[in-house]
Design an enzyme around this catalytic site. Sequence first.
Site, mmCIF file in Angstrom:
data_model
loop_
_atom_site.group_PDB
_atom_site.id
_atom_site.type_symbol
_atom_site.label_atom_id
_atom_site.label_comp_id
_atom_site.label_asym_id
_atom_site.label_seq_id
_atom_site.Cartn_x
_atom_site.Cartn_y
_atom_site.Cartn_z
ATOM 1 N N ASP A 1 0.831 -1.206 0.000
ATOM 2 C CA ASP A 1 0.000 0.000 0.000
ATOM 3 C C ASP A 1 0.870 1.262 0.000
ATOM 4 O O ASP A 1 1.919 1.302 0.652
ATOM 5 C CB ASP A 1 -0.884 -0.004 1.253
ATOM 6 N N GLU B 1 1.652 -0.311 -4.861
ATOM 7 C CA GLU B 1 0.652 0.627 -5.351
ATOM 8 C C GLU B 1 1.328 1.976 -5.568
ATOM 9 O O GLU B 1 1.640 2.686 -4.607
ATOM 10 C CB GLU B 1 -0.484 0.791 -4.323
HETATM 11 C C1 ABC Z 1 -11.610 8.155 3.329
HETATM 12 C C2 ABC Z 1 -13.096 8.045 3.084
HETATM 13 C C3 ABC Z 1 -13.487 8.590 1.723
HETATM 14 C C4 ABC Z 1 -13.018 9.983 1.598
HETATM 15 C C5 ABC Z 1 -11.519 9.982 1.844
HETATM 16 C C6 ABC Z 1 -10.953 11.387 1.793
HETATM 17 O O1 ABC Z 1 -11.214 9.440 3.131
HETATM 18 O O2 ABC Z 1 -13.434 6.681 3.150
HETATM 19 O O3 ABC Z 1 -14.873 8.568 1.579
HETATM 20 O O4 ABC Z 1 -13.282 10.450 0.304
HETATM 21 C C7 ABC Z 1 -7.994 4.327 3.028
HETATM 22 C C8 ABC Z 1 -9.451 3.934 2.863
HETATM 23 C C9 ABC Z 1 -10.261 5.071 2.286
HETATM 24 C C10 ABC Z 1 -10.070 6.344 3.094
HETATM 25 C C11 ABC Z 1 -8.568 6.634 3.136
HETATM 26 C C12 ABC Z 1 -8.249 7.899 3.934
HETATM 27 O O5 ABC Z 1 -7.889 5.539 3.756
HETATM 28 O O6 ABC Z 1 -9.515 2.826 2.000
HETATM 29 O O7 ABC Z 1 -11.642 4.726 2.304
HETATM 30 O O8 ABC Z 1 -10.811 7.353 2.458
HETATM 31 O O9 ABC Z 1 -8.691 7.771 5.261
HETATM 32 C C13 ABC Z 1 -4.222 3.482 -0.709
HETATM 33 C C14 ABC Z 1 -5.342 2.447 -0.565
HETATM 34 C C15 ABC Z 1 -6.587 3.141 -0.035
HETATM 35 C C16 ABC Z 1 -6.305 3.613 1.392
HETATM 36 C C17 ABC Z 1 -4.997 4.250 1.528
HETATM 37 C C18 ABC Z 1 -4.653 4.894 2.806
HETATM 38 C C19 ABC Z 1 -4.020 4.160 0.555
HETATM 39 O O10 ABC Z 1 -5.531 1.785 -1.760
HETATM 40 O O11 ABC Z 1 -7.726 2.328 -0.053
HETATM 41 O O12 ABC Z 1 -7.398 4.496 1.762
HETATM 42 O O13 ABC Z 1 -4.052 3.855 3.611
HETATM 43 C C20 ABC Z 1 -3.529 8.474 -2.780
HETATM 44 C C21 ABC Z 1 -2.396 7.556 -2.357
HETATM 45 C C22 ABC Z 1 -2.761 6.094 -2.452
HETATM 46 C C23 ABC Z 1 -4.109 5.822 -1.754
HETATM 47 C C24 ABC Z 1 -5.150 6.740 -2.402
HETATM 48 C C25 ABC Z 1 -6.529 6.559 -1.794
HETATM 49 O O14 ABC Z 1 -4.745 8.091 -2.210
HETATM 50 O O15 ABC Z 1 -1.255 7.809 -3.141
HETATM 51 O O16 ABC Z 1 -1.757 5.337 -1.810
HETATM 52 N N1 ABC Z 1 -4.488 4.401 -1.844
HETATM 53 C C26 ABC Z 1 -3.632 11.543 -7.067
HETATM 54 C C27 ABC Z 1 -2.322 11.190 -6.396
HETATM 55 C C28 ABC Z 1 -2.402 9.812 -5.779
HETATM 56 C C29 ABC Z 1 -3.575 9.753 -4.818
HETATM 57 C C30 ABC Z 1 -4.838 10.045 -5.633
HETATM 58 C C31 ABC Z 1 -6.118 9.942 -4.798
HETATM 59 O O17 ABC Z 1 -4.714 11.339 -6.181
HETATM 60 O O18 ABC Z 1 -1.265 11.237 -7.319
HETATM 61 O O19 ABC Z 1 -1.206 9.533 -5.061
HETATM 62 O O20 ABC Z 1 -3.632 8.462 -4.210
HETATM 63 O O21 ABC Z 1 -6.068 10.868 -3.767
HETATM 64 C C32 ABC Z 1 -4.519 11.089 -12.230
HETATM 65 C C33 ABC Z 1 -3.146 11.459 -11.766
HETATM 66 C C34 ABC Z 1 -2.919 10.871 -10.396
HETATM 67 C C35 ABC Z 1 -4.006 11.339 -9.448
HETATM 68 C C36 ABC Z 1 -5.361 10.934 -10.010
HETATM 69 C C37 ABC Z 1 -6.501 11.352 -9.089
HETATM 70 O O22 ABC Z 1 -5.517 11.508 -11.303
HETATM 71 O O23 ABC Z 1 -2.184 10.938 -12.656
HETATM 72 O O24 ABC Z 1 -1.648 11.204 -9.900
HETATM 73 O O25 ABC Z 1 -3.793 10.691 -8.200
HETATM 74 O O26 ABC Z 1 -4.765 11.661 -13.468
#
Ligand code: ABC
Length: 495
Positions: free
Chosen positions: A216, A240
């Site tokens: 993760d 990831e």
């Molecule tokens: C909670 C709530 C949601 C609420 C959110 C803000 O908070 O449940 O309703 O919207 C866990 C839970 C989630 C929880 C989060 C935060 O924790 O599963 O339900 O959301 O409390 C991993 C896992 C994921 C997990 C976590 C945290 C990490 O798969 O399930 O979430 O332990 C980032 C991280 C990535 C993470 C993801 C959710 O967020 O890097 O590790 N996943 C950009 C960034 C990315 C970023 C992404 C989303 O935004 O570069 O790094 O991911 O925020 C493209 C670009 C990308 C861009 C996307 C959106 O667009 O090329 O770079 O990504 O075009």
Amino acid sequence: ATADQWKGKSIYQLLTDRFAPPSDTAPARTSPLPSTCDPALQTWCGGTWLSIIDKLDYIQGMGFDAVWISPVSQNIDVYTPYNYAYHGYWVNDPLTLNPRFGTSDDLKALSAALHSRGMYLMVDVVVNNVPGLTVNDTESSKTLVTDGSRWTDPSEFHPQCWIDYSNATSIEYCWLGDDKLPLMDVNTENPTVVSTLNSWIGNLTTTYGIDGLRVDAAKHVPGPFWTDFCKASGVFCIGEVYGSDIANAASYQTQGYMDSVLGYPLYYGIVNGFGTPRGNMSAFVDIASQTLASFPNPGLLGNFIENHDLPRWRNVTADAQLAYNAMVAQFMFDGLPVVYFGQEQDFSDGAADPYNRAALWPSQYANSTTYNHIKKLNDIRHAVISNGTSFQGKNFLDSQTKIVASTKTDVAFRKGPLLAVLTNRGSPSESQAFGVPTSGWSSQSSVIDLLSCKQYTVGSGGAISVSYAAPGYGGMPYVFVSQMDAQALKLCGNV
Ligand code: ABC
Ligand code: CA
């Protein structure tokens, strides 16, 4: 299992809480169990490690030989501004198992059940962050507490700052989450933290017979940490690295941080190419070509079209033929296919978290058309891999995908003995054709489309022409193989 042993596998991704409800053999760990599982509530629906065992026939019946389960470690078990930790990603102590999902014996039983079927177990691990809870000590002061966390000393965390995605250092040292639920960034340079995590991961994989790890938030930890962590794990690591940056994703392989990463770049390529009727096929071709050129080992990428953080594919587009074309790209391109539970049931609710995490049981695990499409794609892979079928001396796994033709709406690529011919025209039947000028097969030879089991004759110069008109629908994908190979593969009876 090593990266080499994972080569050619096909992975089913599930969230333990949502895949299967407890039965008599799988006692409930959540009480009371909700009568219906509403994803909007963001709370536990009752799935456990033992309940997964009850439904392994369903997964194996679709042709998968590996299962990736959500994190197994202990989470905060309190109410938060985002409700409860049903998803398992709010790990506060990696070293303790999550009692919501079962006991140590239960996890061993799941591992043994998979192994007895010749299947692998992949576990999701979260080490970058732990959830911090804000408490109001007095009217004016707020304190962050790490409820039950393994890490308590300030030296075990990086100082608080929110991630600025335009700054590489910030991505590694600042915090995920937000004001409402900060994900405190663990100090992965602190020697105590490092040695604790490295000895834990070695123990975890041996104790539970874990064959691989989904790492993760890999991009939020400096790469060299992973080199040692993954070595200590003794198993295949797939990280990831969320984002479309191909060079950054490829650096995990070129720098030796870990065996591989999930195919986020290709995901964006598939969405651009196949996510809308007559979408941007040249974006797919560009990203696919760059992926092939940038990764030393694209054969280990994890190829997906949806997951628990992304919209459901059928939410992106309802068109069935676009989904079937996208899935052929997912399965026939270099890499390991990773199918997110519910994809096979055409789940379409879920533009975002938490709605993309619905329980699977209301589908009644139906033998749906898409379930069978996925089964067919897995069957094709298994047949060409086990048969060793080759083309010009190269078999399926050892040959790199090669794009052989494309237009605004069509693409053809070869991998070993297979030639995939795909379109983003969508379901409406069209009296249109697409010609692959040089299929690689000789003129007048016979080829078989393994999806329809129909025979085609190669035209002059090795051209193959496919039509997008069909009774009731058009836009279907094709997977060609020579007639001789089709006979050996036994996927289309006596062709
Ligand atoms: C909670 C709530 C949601 C609420 C959110 C803000 O908070 O449940 O309703 O919207 C866990 C839970 C989630 C929880 C989060 C935060 O924790 O599963 O339900 O959301 O409390 C991993 C896992 C994921 C997990 C976590 C945290 C990490 O798969 O399930 O979430 O332990 C980032 C991280 C990535 C993470 C993801 C959710 O967020 O890097 O590790 N996943 C950009 C960034 C990315 C970023 C992404 C989303 O935004 O570069 O790094 O991911 O925020 C493209 C670009 C990308 C861009 C996307 C959106 O667009 O090329 O770079 O990504 O075009
Ligand atoms: Ca970090």
